[in-house]
Structures are given as structure tokens and as C-alpha cells.
Design an enzyme around this catalytic site. Structure first.
Site, PDB file in Angstrom:
ATOM      1  N   LYS A   1     -16.963  28.881 -92.903  1.00  0.00           N
ATOM      2  CA  LYS A   1     -17.237  30.224 -93.440  1.00  0.00           C
ATOM      3  C   LYS A   1     -17.899  30.993 -92.302  1.00  0.00           C
ATOM      4  O   LYS A   1     -19.128  31.103 -92.216  1.00  0.00           O
ATOM      5  CB  LYS A   1     -18.118  30.127 -94.686  1.00  0.00           C
ATOM      6  CG  LYS A   1     -18.188  31.419 -95.482  1.00  0.00           C
ATOM      7  CD  LYS A   1     -18.854  31.193 -96.819  1.00  0.00           C
ATOM      8  CE  LYS A   1     -19.212  32.500 -97.509  1.00  0.00           C
ATOM      9  NZ  LYS A   1     -18.077  33.341 -97.877  1.00  0.00           N
TER      10      LYS A   1
HETATM   11  C1  LIG Z   1     -12.200  33.646 -97.975  1.00  0.00           C
HETATM   12  C2  LIG Z   1     -12.907  33.076 -99.150  1.00  0.00           C
HETATM   13  N1  LIG Z   1     -12.272  32.201 -99.947  1.00  0.00           N
HETATM   14  C3  LIG Z   1     -12.865  31.670-101.023  1.00  0.00           C
HETATM   15  C4  LIG Z   1     -14.168  31.994-101.354  1.00  0.00           C
HETATM   16  C5  LIG Z   1     -14.813  31.370-102.552  1.00  0.00           C
HETATM   17  O1  LIG Z   1     -15.810  30.450-102.163  1.00  0.00           O
HETATM   18  P1  LIG Z   1     -17.095  30.185-103.037  1.00  0.00           P
HETATM   19  O2  LIG Z   1     -16.609  29.854-104.397  1.00  0.00           O
HETATM   20  O3  LIG Z   1     -17.767  29.046-102.386  1.00  0.00           O
HETATM   21  O4  LIG Z   1     -17.910  31.428-103.012  1.00  0.00           O
HETATM   22  C6  LIG Z   1     -14.878  32.888-100.552  1.00  0.00           C
HETATM   23  C7  LIG Z   1     -16.263  33.241-100.841  1.00  0.00           C
HETATM   24  O5  LIG Z   1     -17.146  32.687-100.286  1.00  0.00           O
HETATM   25  C8  LIG Z   1     -14.236  33.432 -99.424  1.00  0.00           C
HETATM   26  O6  LIG Z   1     -14.874  34.312 -98.636  1.00  0.00           O
END
Ligand SMILES: Cc1ncc(COP(=O)(O)O)c(C=O)c1O
Length: 313
Positions: A156
Site C-alpha cells: 500500500k
Molecule cells: C487499491 C485498494 N484496493 C483495496 C483496498 C481495500 O483495502 P482495505 O479493505 O484494507 O481498506 C484499498 C483501501 O485501502 C485500496 O486502496
């Protein structure tokens, strides 16, 4: 929605005033996007508040940092304690929490090793990310998600969000609330900040991580809840056209939570109403997050702040 500032931000082990949490324009992160971060929610409980899946989020921060060879000088336990400290010091809940580890002011070359690593954690009030009565209207983006072996989708990292911005801006420009990106092979990947789920004939599908999707914590929570509710769940590569013939489609994400989708490229999903399975999963998710059902998976970390309001479906 403009950021709702709070009194304190956690910075390298201590609390500093919100206004003092600034960085120099020549910091490495400004020029090369060299940061990894998290997005976490803290929910209202009948008594107090609780952070949803805090250790899992902070472990993902450590994993993102490891992929980019950033050595964070804090343990998982220290990072989790820091989140609790900053929320309690600010007294703001429910809230969104934004930890970020970045390469700071040091050298201007692309090699990051001469720049220090700084860690900040902010928390602030934040409501719904995707709004829309009865579900969101989304499109399939003309932008693909990162190809494998280019930008690591499992990290991330801020740099991935330049791609997310293109997806989101294109969607908004064309009158949609969000975009769904395909991967480099034309298979469904994810939204600009959400994972995608499809329901067809009672079976729940989501793309595997190998389709350039982030390992969403909400994705994992929904997979767990769906299995416990007795649904068949399949992680497999999914063709774009399944979106147009699905009975239900929904997004998951910390910001978006469990978000029903009403239409894709102006094609109604099912009968255009929030689907039964989406609703069951959303109800279960919010009941646990808000402490209305027992925390049977150990997902909540209590914080000593009396919540102002409840975030629900
Ligand atoms: C590109 C992306 N995909 C998926 C998610 C979903 O992840 P999470 O459920 O951990 O927030 C996020 C958010 O963080 C994201 O930025």
C-alpha cells in the site's frame, strides 16, 4: 470533504501539534512517492469505541515497508499502541486513522538509502467515502491496474495511488462515483481504493491477489463472514463481462466499507436494488464493527473515547 483536523499527530514516538506535522519540499517522498501508508477505521461501540482489525492493518504497513526495503524502527506492538495513544489523546471517535511511513529530507538522488524514515499517525472524523442512495453507479476504467513486476500491488504505497487517481478522476468526469480497473490481461482487478465482489447464482466471487489487487483487510473480513454465513466463496480470475450479468456487485474497503453497486457502465446490476447477499454481509460487518454482535473473530481493539455517532450501512 475537507480534512477535520485534530489537536495531535503521532510523530516518531511522540505526540506533536497538528500544525507542526510538516515536511520539507525537498523530502524524498515529495519527488518520488516514497511512502507506505494505512487507512483504518475506529467505530462507535455501545460503550466507548474500537479500532477495526488494528494489528492486521499495522502488519500490512510493515509488509509494505518491507517490500520497499524501508526499515521501520517500531514493532507491531509499538505501532498498534501508538494508534490507540493518538486516538485517546485527540478524543475523536468514530474516526479514520492514517499511519504513514515516508522517506524524508536527506538526498535528492533516486536511491532512497540516504534519506531518513519518518513515521506519522493522524486520526480524524471521516464519514461515508462513496455516497449514493441504493448503491453506487460505477464504470469500468480505461486505465489498467499495474502490471505484475512493475509496481507491487501488495504494497500500500503512495505511488500506486497515482494510478488510482486516474481511475477515480475518469469515473467522476464521466458522471460515475467510482471506477473498476482491469488488470493488464483485461481481467477484473479492483476499484481505485476498493476490492470488488460479484454474486451470481448464490455464489460469491472475488479476484485473487495475483490480479494486481491489494490484500484488503475488509476483503478478508468479508471472505470470513461470508464463509461463516454459509455462502460459497470463490477467489478466481473474473472476466469483465461478469459485471454486466451479475446478480449483485459490491465494493469492500476501509473507507468504502461494504458498498453496494447499482450499475456498471450504466447496465443495472440485477434489478438495480441492493442484493440480499450484499445486505446480509453488510449487516453482519457493521454489527460486529459497531459492537452490536459479539466480536467472535477478535477484530476489535478498544479505545477509551466515547463515540460521537455511529457509522452504519
Ligand atoms: C487499491 C485498494 N484496493 C483495496 C483496498 C481495500 O483495502 P482495505 O479493505 O484494507 O481498506 C484499498 C483501501 O485501502 C485500496 O486502496
Amino acid at each position: 470533504m475537507p480534512i477535520q483536523k485534530t489537536p495531535n499527530i503521532w510523530f516518531n514516538g511522540k505526540l506533536i501539534p497538528w500544525e507542526s506535522a510538516t515536511i520539507h519540499v525537498m523530502s524524498h517522498v515529495i519527488h518520488y512517492g516514497s511512502s507506505v501508508f494505512e487507512g483504518i477505521r475506529c467505530y462507535a461501540q455501545p460503550h466507548g469505541s474500537a479500532v477495526f482489525r488494528l494489528p492486521e492493518h499495522m502488519q500490512r504497513l510493515l509488509d509494505s515497508a518491507k517490500i520497499y526495503r524501508m526499515e521501520l524502527p517500531y514493532s507491531l506492538e509499538e505501532l498498534c499502541a501508538a494508534v490507540v495513544d493518538v486516538i485517546e489523546a485527540n478524543g475523536v471517535a468514530p474516526c479514520y486513522i492514517r499511519p504513514i511511513a515516508l522517506r524524508g529530507y536527506g538526498e535528492i538522488g533516486v536511491s532512497p538509502h540516504g534519506s531518513p524514515i519518518d513515521v506519522y499517525i493522524a486520526n480524524f472524523a471521516w464519514g461515508k467515502y462513496i455516497t449514493g442512495q441504493g448503491g453506487a453507479d460505477v464504470c469500468v476504467s480505461s486505465w489498467n491496474r499495474m502490471a505484475p513486476n512493475t509496481m507491487p500491488a501488495l504494497a500500500k504505497a503512495a505511488s500506486n495511488y497515482m494510478n488510482s487517481q486516474l481511475i477515480r478522476m475518469e469515473a467522476e468526469t464521466n458522471g460515475y462515483q467510482e471506477g473498476i480497473a482491469l488488470d493488464v490481461n483485461g481481467l477484473i482487478s479492483e476499484g481505485s481504493g476498493e476490492n470488488v465482489f460479484i454474486v451470481r447464482n448464490g455464489v460469491i466471487y472475488t479476484p485473487p491477489l495475483a490480479n494486481s489487487a491489494l490484500s484488503g483487510i475488509t476483503r478478508d473480513s468479508v471472505l470470513t463472514l461470508a464463509r461463516h454465513l454459509g455462502f460459497t466463496v470463490v477467489e478466481q480470475a473474473l472476466p469483465r463481462e461478469l459485471l454486466y450479468i451479475a446478480d449483485e456487485v459490491f465494493f469492500t474497503g476501509t473507507a468504502a466499507e461494504v458498498q453496494p453497486i447499482r450499475s456498471v457502465d450504466r447496465v443495472l446490476v440485477g434489478d438495480g436494488k441492493v442484493g440480499e447477499i450484499t445486505k446480509k454481509i453488510a449487516d453482519e460487518f457493521f454489527s460486529i464493527a459497531n459492537g452490536l454482535k459479539s466480536d467472535r473473530f477478535g477484530w476489535l481493539t478498544p479505545v477509551k473515547v466515547n463515540a460521537a455517532e455511529t457509522v452504519t450501512a
